[in-house]
Scaffold this active site. Structure first.
Site, PDB file in Angstrom:
ATOM      1  N   LYS A  19      16.848   4.993  -4.675  1.00 42.71           N
ATOM      2  CA  LYS A  19      15.794   5.872  -4.150  1.00 42.71           C
ATOM      3  C   LYS A  19      14.500   5.093  -3.940  1.00 42.71           C
ATOM      4  O   LYS A  19      14.342   3.981  -4.482  1.00 42.71           O
ATOM      5  CB  LYS A  19      15.567   7.018  -5.135  1.00 42.71           C
ATOM      6  CG  LYS A  19      15.125   6.533  -6.512  1.00 42.71           C
ATOM      7  CD  LYS A  19      15.264   7.622  -7.562  1.00 42.71           C
ATOM      8  CE  LYS A  19      14.808   7.104  -8.908  1.00 42.71           C
ATOM      9  NZ  LYS A  19      15.061   8.076  -9.984  1.00 42.71           N
ATOM     10  N   TYR A  52     -17.108  -6.248  -6.383  1.00 41.26           N
ATOM     11  CA  TYR A  52     -17.903  -5.018  -6.502  1.00 41.26           C
ATOM     12  C   TYR A  52     -18.285  -4.761  -7.960  1.00 41.26           C
ATOM     13  O   TYR A  52     -17.481  -4.974  -8.868  1.00 41.26           O
ATOM     14  CB  TYR A  52     -17.089  -3.818  -6.003  1.00 41.26           C
ATOM     15  CG  TYR A  52     -16.780  -3.860  -4.530  1.00 41.26           C
ATOM     16  CD1 TYR A  52     -17.804  -3.756  -3.576  1.00 41.26           C
ATOM     17  CD2 TYR A  52     -15.474  -3.988  -4.074  1.00 41.26           C
ATOM     18  CE1 TYR A  52     -17.516  -3.774  -2.223  1.00 41.26           C
ATOM     19  CE2 TYR A  52     -15.184  -3.998  -2.722  1.00 41.26           C
ATOM     20  CZ  TYR A  52     -16.207  -3.901  -1.800  1.00 41.26           C
ATOM     21  OH  TYR A  52     -15.930  -3.920  -0.462  1.00 41.26           O
TER      22      TYR A  52
HETATM   23  C1  LIG Z   1      15.501   7.527 -11.097  1.00 38.85           C
HETATM   24  C2  LIG Z   1      16.677   8.095 -11.775  1.00 38.85           C
HETATM   25  C3  LIG Z   1      17.542   7.270 -12.508  1.00 38.85           C
HETATM   26  C4  LIG Z   1      17.257   5.807 -12.764  1.00 38.85           C
HETATM   27  O1  LIG Z   1      16.263   5.665 -13.734  1.00 38.85           O
HETATM   28  P1  LIG Z   1      15.787   4.195 -14.235  1.00 38.85           P
HETATM   29  O2  LIG Z   1      14.883   4.474 -15.364  1.00 38.85           O
HETATM   30  O3  LIG Z   1      15.070   3.576 -13.069  1.00 38.85           O
HETATM   31  O4  LIG Z   1      17.016   3.449 -14.585  1.00 38.85           O
HETATM   32  C5  LIG Z   1      18.692   7.848 -13.016  1.00 38.85           C
HETATM   33  N1  LIG Z   1      18.971   9.155 -12.830  1.00 38.85           N
HETATM   34  C6  LIG Z   1      18.160   9.977 -12.151  1.00 38.85           C
HETATM   35  C7  LIG Z   1      18.521  11.408 -11.992  1.00 38.85           C
HETATM   36  C8  LIG Z   1      16.978   9.487 -11.608  1.00 38.85           C
HETATM   37  O5  LIG Z   1      16.155  10.297 -10.955  1.00 38.85           O
END
Ligand SMILES: *Cc1c(COP(=O)(O)O)cnc(C)c1O
Length: 356
Positions: free
Chosen positions: A32, A247
């Protein structure tokens, strides 16, 4: 050569994937958010060499991008889908995660519903999914349209607060309420899988570990860094005693200092808070970031390091034997490593090395 870029080591990504796969029954890499900023299509190509069961995304558009790139394995869309998006999701042969009667009914109304969706069970994160104690309310729907999988998500798998075991207990209880045990039952994110020798669940869903961020000292395995943020020095300046930088004049030189300006700033995702806190790597030296990071430029004290216009500075990642990985830079700024990594903007081109 560009002014600044994110270098992605696909060999390290693949080795991190192999370390996760060795603990998992089957792998569902989470890709994702453009694979946490790494680049989803490139990540999928590298991880496909590990024969994962499928891939996980957050949105319909992310799933479509992978289908358009020719990915044929199952793709689960984990963020709840609005009922009016489900037809497009089905047309793209994506697998939704559903957790309410309304969503399941809308999915069934499309002629779908047998074995082509996963049930989201909320065991304590209170974000999405059916409450672990209320699964039996969905019983008639689940009987008519049994899911292929059921899963839950841990809220604190990197902590030793006992919550993971409690969430597992709740999940087992919820699964036992289902009319039939689904083929695929899954719980683990990176932190949970990295603390396991061998998973007892049918799929594991690591994300951040693949991209080079570990989950602390209690983990049994640590990832290799994958992403490096690099930039070339555009100007050099010599400061006199008492001169200030950036800044708000939050940095004041003690004695004569040599300062390099690199063309990366918070609009690239190199966060403003890293000023006066983070270190960059310059020719094997750790060089402090001085003054606040500005939108497009960051200043680095290179008094100790040989450095000139055109030289490459590493703000995140590996430079020879030295590493300032995502987790350590995030710590410098009291940031979440997830936010730092996914926040690296598209203004920074991705350069892929060690492709399979
Ligand atoms: C993002 C996500 C993961 C992965 O989590 P990590 O901490 O990046 O390993 C797994 N399951 C779901 C449902 C997620 O949304």
């Amino acid at each position: 050569m560009t002014r600044a870029w994110v270098e992605i080591d696909l060999g390290a990504l693949r080795r991190n994937g192999a370390a996760m796969a060795a603990r998992a029954t089957a792998l569902l890499p989470m890709v994702k958010a453009d694979a946490y900023g790494i680049g989803a299509v490139a990540a999928v190509r590298a991880l496909e060499t590990l024969s994962p069961w499928g891939f996980g995304v957050a949105t319909l558009e992310e799933g479509r991008e992978l289908r358009d790139a020719g990915v044929t394995r199952p793709i689960i869309v984990f963020t709840p889908t609005l009922p009016d998006e489900l037809a497009d999701l089905r047309a793209a042969r994506l697998t939704p995660a559903l957790g309410t009667a309304r969503q399941i009914e809308a999915w069934r109304a499309l002629g779908a519903g047998r074995e082509d969706w996963h049930l989201a069970v909320d065991t304590g994160i209170h974000r999405a999914g059916v409450h672990w104690d209320e699964v039996d309310r969905l019983r008639p729907l689940l009987q008519a349209a049994p899911p292929q999988g059921a899963f839950t998500h841990f809220h604190s798998a990197d902590l030793d607060d006992g919550s993971l075991a409690e969430q597992e207990r709740r999940f087992e209880k919820a699964v036992a309420q289902l009319p039939a045990r689904p083929d695929l039952v899954h719980t683990e994110n990176s932190a949970a899988l990295a603390r396991t020798v061998k998973s007892r669940w049918s799929l594991a869903r690591p994300g951040i570990f693949l991209y080079g961020v570990g989950s602390g000292p209690r983990a049994l395995v640590q990832p290799e860094p994958v992403a490096s943020l690099r930039a070339r020095v555009v100007e050099m300046h010599t400061l006199e005693d008492g001169d200030t930088v950036s800044y708000g004049a939050t940095y004041r030189a003690h004695g004569v200092r040599r300062i390099a300006t690199v063309p990366v700033g918070y609009a690239d995702g190199y966060r403003r808070v890293l000023g006066n806190r983070a270190q960059a790597l310059v020719d094997g030296y750790c060089a402090p970031v001085v003054g606040v990071v500005t939108m497009d430029m960051t200043m680095i004290d290179v008094t100790q390091a040989p450095c000139d216009v055109g030289d490459v500075v590493t703000l995140i990642g590996r430079d020879g034997d030295q590493v300032r990985d995502v987790a350590s830079v995030a710590r410098d700024g009291d940031l979440s490593p997830y936010e730092l990594l996914t926040g690296l903007e598209s203004r920074l081109p991705r350069k892929y090395v060690n492709a399979p």
